[in-house]
Scaffold this motif. Structure first.
Motif, short mmCIF file in Angstrom:
data_model
loop_
_atom_site.label_atom_id
_atom_site.label_comp_id
_atom_site.label_asym_id
_atom_site.label_seq_id
_atom_site.Cartn_x
_atom_site.Cartn_y
_atom_site.Cartn_z
N MET A 79 0.07 5.86 0.44
CA MET A 79 -0.83 7.00 0.50
C MET A 79 -2.21 6.66 1.09
N TYR A 87 -2.05 -5.95 7.75
CA TYR A 87 -1.13 -4.90 7.29
C TYR A 87 0.13 -5.60 6.78
N GLU A 90 10.11 -5.60 6.88
CA GLU A 90 9.01 -5.61 5.93
C GLU A 90 9.46 -6.31 4.66
N ILE A 130 17.68 10.16 2.34
CA ILE A 130 16.40 10.75 1.93
C ILE A 130 15.24 10.21 2.77
N HIS A 131 15.23 8.90 3.02
CA HIS A 131 14.18 8.28 3.83
C HIS A 131 14.81 7.22 4.72
N GLY A 132 14.66 7.39 6.01
CA GLY A 132 15.33 6.51 6.98
C GLY A 132 14.95 5.04 6.91
N ASN A 133 13.79 4.74 6.31
CA ASN A 133 13.37 3.34 6.25
C ASN A 133 13.85 2.63 4.98
N PHE A 134 14.68 3.30 4.19
CA PHE A 134 15.23 2.66 2.98
C PHE A 134 16.70 2.31 3.20
N ALA A 152 14.94 -2.20 -1.67
CA ALA A 152 13.74 -3.04 -1.70
C ALA A 152 12.60 -2.28 -1.04
N GLY A 153 12.59 -0.97 -1.20
CA GLY A 153 11.53 -0.16 -0.58
C GLY A 153 11.77 -0.05 0.91
N CYS A 154 10.70 0.09 1.67
CA CYS A 154 10.86 0.22 3.11
C CYS A 154 11.38 -1.07 3.71
N ASP A 175 15.34 8.10 11.44
CA ASP A 175 15.83 9.47 11.22
C ASP A 175 16.15 10.12 12.56
N LYS A 214 20.58 7.88 9.66
CA LYS A 214 20.71 8.10 8.21
C LYS A 214 22.20 8.16 7.86
N GLY A 256 0.81 -1.20 0.00
CA GLY A 256 0.00 0.00 0.00
C GLY A 256 0.85 1.25 0.00
N LYS A 273 8.47 -2.67 8.80
CA LYS A 273 7.06 -2.31 8.93
C LYS A 273 6.97 -1.13 9.87
#
Ligand code: EPU
Length: 285
Positions: free
Chosen positions: A131, A163, A282, A244-248, A210-212, A227, A232, A129, A215
């Motif tokens: 947004m 989820y 995840e 840019i994004h801490g979960n990547f 591999a994205g986030c 973050d 980071k 999922g 979970k």
């Protein structure tokens, strides 16, 4: 099913992380019946089976995969057909393609798929999922190869989904699904498509990942937490936490699965120690 088969196929070619040792057997069926036939045969020989689509939420170990990897991505599996307010989609169709077919048919609800790399099968398997929408918001029914090797179909109401996890499709292999949209003006769909594209471009890294990685825990977003913990840029070998994004976690070039897993363990340990939060992966390993 008229498909291809190869031995010792390097999995770094088939994952967005660009990581992973060889799959012992690699099979690309092109028809639903061909897929079912392969599954029945492999089961009769007790060969372990994995199914891989776009490989966008996956970390394959450096030692590779013992047994067979089935990749239903071509032929029948690419189909996206519009029927009234529904889409009949093959397991191997790209989410981006589904978003654009729905847009052309004046059906809203699929805009979030624009910004998510992956095929339908993986999206259903993990209830992907973005947004505020998830795959199961739009499922009408799913066709799959059952554990007995037969092709069956289940309506939404009979599929237990959580989820980012749909346990029953671990050993039952999806072949297609019926998805429901809602008629909307194309201009309105275009605005949402642009927002989805924009969200990905501005808040997520472009490098191999591999994205986030984790979970989102109940308490707060995993990315925000990582973050805040100042992680980071932290790295193990060529595996690095995105700025840019801490979960990547990004493969900055030639990272191994071992390096990614060591970095994951370090992040989990720090989150536990500093905040008492248990981060669950995840990405599928
Ligand atoms: N944030 C930070 N620092 C960061 C990252 C995020 O402060 O390093 C803040 C953001 O500014 C925002 C909040 O945290 O205020 C939420 O961030 P974001 O909108 O990026 O959403 P997310 O919860 O981190 C989820 C999904 C993503 C999906 C986005 C966009 C999970 C684990 N992640 O991320 O899914 O793309 O929403 O809708 O559910 C994936 O599944 O692989 C994935 C990337």
């Amino acid at each position: 099913g008229g498909g291809a088969a190869r031995l010792y196929e390097p999995m770094n070619r088939h994952t967005t992380f660009l990581i992973g040792g060889p799959a012992q057997y690699w099979v690309e069926p092109r028809t639903v019946e061909g897929f079912a036939e392969i599954v029945r045969y492999l089961r009769s020989q007790s060969v372990p089976i994995r199914v891989i689509g776009r490989g966008s939420n996956l970390l394959v170990k450096d030692g590779g995969i013992r047994g067979a990897v089935i990749h239903p991505a071509k032929g029948d599996f690419e189909d996206v057909r519009v029927e009234g307010e529904t889409l009949i989609v093959g397991v191997g169709a790209r989410l981006k393609k589904i978003a654009s077919a729905a847009r052309n048919a004046g059906l809203g609800g699929f805009e979030w798929m624009e910004g998510v790399p992956g095929n339908l099968g993986g999206a259903i398997r993990m209830n992907a999922g973005a947004m505020g929408t998830e795959t199961f918001d739009q499922i009408v029914s799913v066709r799959f190869i059952d554990t007995d090797g037969q092709i069956k179909e289940k309506p939404l109401a009979e599929i237990v989904h959580h989820y980012r996890n749909v346990p029953e499709f671990e050993e039952r292999y999806i072949v297609s699904a019926v998805l429901k949209g809602s008629p909307a003006p194309q201009a309105e769909i275009d605005v949402k498509l642009a927002a989805s594209h924009q969200k990905r471009r501005t808040s997520q890294p472009v490098g191999a990942s591999a994205g986030c990685a984790f979970k989102n825990p109940e308490v707060c977003g995993a990315g925000k937490l990582i973050d805040e913990l100042g992680l980071k840029g932290r790295s193990v070998g060529a595996a690095i936490v995105s700025d840019i994004h801490g979960n990547f976690i990004v493969n900055s070039g030639g990272a191994t699965a071992r390096e990614v897993l060591d970095l994951v363990a370090e992040i989990q340990e720090i989150a536990q120690r500093e905040r008492g939060v248990q981060l669950e992966m995840e990405v599928k390993v």
